[in-house]
Design a protein around this motif. Sequence first.
Motif, PDB file in Angstrom:
ATOM      1  N   VAL A  20      46.070  53.958  36.335  1.00 26.12           N
ATOM      2  CA  VAL A  20      44.122  53.435  36.548  1.00 26.12           C
ATOM      3  C   VAL A  20      43.143  54.984  35.470  1.00 26.12           C
TER       4      VAL A  20
ATOM      5  N   THR B 297      38.594  37.297  46.549  1.00 23.82           N
ATOM      6  CA  THR B 297      38.302  38.923  46.064  1.00 23.82           C
ATOM      7  C   THR B 297      39.175  39.071  44.431  1.00 23.82           C
TER       8      THR B 297
ATOM      9  N   TYR C 153      35.818  49.612  37.773  1.00 22.12           N
ATOM     10  CA  TYR C 153      36.082  50.954  38.678  1.00 22.12           C
ATOM     11  C   TYR C 153      36.515  49.652  40.372  1.00 22.12           C
ATOM     12  N   ILE C 154      35.159  48.989  40.157  1.00 19.72           N
ATOM     13  CA  ILE C 154      35.696  48.076  41.175  1.00 19.72           C
ATOM     14  C   ILE C 154      36.780  46.623  41.748  1.00 19.72           C
TER      15      ILE C 154
ATOM     16  N   THR D 156      38.526  46.912  39.616  1.00 17.93           N
ATOM     17  CA  THR D 156      40.526  47.178  40.107  1.00 17.93           C
ATOM     18  C   THR D 156      40.892  47.758  41.875  1.00 17.93           C
ATOM     19  N   ARG D 157      39.953  48.221  42.303  1.00 17.50           N
ATOM     20  CA  ARG D 157      40.235  48.694  44.224  1.00 17.50           C
ATOM     21  C   ARG D 157      40.517  46.846  44.508  1.00 17.50           C
ATOM     22  N   LEU D 158      39.520  46.115  44.036  1.00 17.64           N
ATOM     23  CA  LEU D 158      40.197  45.110  44.871  1.00 17.64           C
ATOM     24  C   LEU D 158      41.108  44.275  44.349  1.00 17.64           C
TER      25      LEU D 158
ATOM     26  N   ALA E 274      43.426  46.194  44.040  1.00 18.19           N
ATOM     27  CA  ALA E 274      44.572  47.022  44.173  1.00 18.19           C
ATOM     28  C   ALA E 274      44.596  46.322  45.722  1.00 18.19           C
ATOM     29  N   ASP E 275      44.030  46.460  46.518  1.00 15.45           N
ATOM     30  CA  ASP E 275      44.293  45.801  48.271  1.00 15.45           C
ATOM     31  C   ASP E 275      44.880  44.477  48.393  1.00 15.45           C
TER      32      ASP E 275
END
Lengths: 298, 267
Positions: free
Chosen positions: A127, B188, B251-252, B254-256, B258-259
């Motif tokens: 990241v 997502t 960033y948001i 990548t979080r989505l 990642a889940d």
Amino acid sequence: MTTTGEFPSPRPSTTRRLATWLHRRPRTRLAALLAAPVAWLVIAYLGALVLMFINAFWSRDAFTGQVVREFTLDNFIELTQDPYPEITLRTLGMAVAVTVACALVAFPIAYFMARIARPRWRGLLVVAVVMPLWASYLVKAYAWRLILAEEGVLNWMLGPLGLKGPGYGEIAVWLVMTYLWLPFMIIPVYAGLVRIPDSLLEASADLGGRSWMTFRRVILPLAFPAVVAGSIFTFSLTLGDYIAVQLVSTTIFIGNAIFLNVGAAGDLPLAAAYSLVPLGIIMVYLFVARKLGAFEAL
Amino acid sequence: MTTGRGTRIALTIVSALILVFIYVPIGLVFLYAFNDAASAAWPPAGLTLRWFGIALSNTALQQAFLASIVAALGATLLALTLGTLAALAVSRYHFFGRETVSFVVIFPIALPGIVTGIALLTAFAQIGFPLGMFTIIVGHATFCIVLVYNNAIARLRRTARSFEEASADLGADTFQTFRYVTFPALRTSLLAGALLAFALSFDEIIVTLFVAGGVKTLPVWIFQSFRLNNQIPVVNVAGLIAILLSVIPVYIATRLSADDDVTGARG
């Protein structure tokens, strides 16, 4: 109350009938899905590329500034004359220099991420490397303009040592491009290194290979396609750039020459012809990269 | 373990230095946005917030910011529609030219940006289409499609087709299966793709300069102002805004995604 109870029961509505009709005709369903995206790709993208290609064989009337729609090779003849060959070679040289620098800088950190960092850190590092890629490309180039400025931070740091930064110019372009495209190299190389099974390295050690030997004879050959994969980006992006260049130098590269011909000179056919040069180079590069197994490494 | 202790320490230090190299320029732009002096001179004369007030009341900058938002929203919407349709077709059907579609979709980001820019410009000039916001959106959508497409297709590959077949067996029609099975699984990933598309479009300048006509997006405004000495502080603030508005959506996203890996991987 359960969700299954809420599931709508089939009603013979118009929608339902349309759905049934569609269900029996997978080809029609497919056509409905594909129509818009394919039309878009063919008209807006491939169509534009074809028009550009045709334009490259037209010319511009020097007096009226109008495009003359007659086949001619004049643009390509002009591209073999000053200053174009020099610009082309300079750009190619820059693309090679940037690619080599990116590979050299990317390898150690990619190796660290793939084979030394703990798995928990690995994700964070990926990241950390990818995020800056998305931070405005223009602003990152602008940051280097601030760093390399005469009274900027680099000269301030080097000053006490009696040294001076490179200032604006070709070295600055090389630095900025290496900086900008670095993550494009780190990620594929990391992915390539992570894929090497530990058992191969153990086998090499068992067979008497020292660290250096294992690195040179096992890791490097296996990681090479990944480096080539990364180089597709660093090479292509350098060839097509005309913005970052202008922030830290006044040197003309292929991109600048094309843009100048579009803007100030208004010679669209010549610009179209010149843009076939980076396009052709990239096509050849992609062909070679494919031979070297880079596509499997992407 | 074949890596010796010395090598490990050396690589750790080198990697840390490379991360510093990656982040220092970005940090510097942030710092300069608060620089009291209106120049690039280092070290900063002092810290101030006054440039933010001046930047926010700059009409040209406001308009550029709005233009960027409109362009990014338009391009994202187009990319979302076309990318999803293409992903559904490629992942769920076999047809002649399937490989070609999945190959042509990635073209616009594999080829040098200047080629896309000049190709679109010649096309618009040829058909006599006036340059402006619409042509910017078209230009951005060409390379944003692949982001939505990639995210959607990765998710579709992981979502077993048997769910959709089960839905059909239980009596759901084509639309209901999409609404109650396929779309919730995709949701997502589409959001992640859309956020990436927005971020890419918001930052774009290589293609934009060719097709913008007189419209100034935020990057175009920055590019046309960075040489003007009296504009430096405002450019610094604009740069900070440009970075934040592209990095936060990513960033948001990548979080989505990642889940997605946690729930969907190895399925």
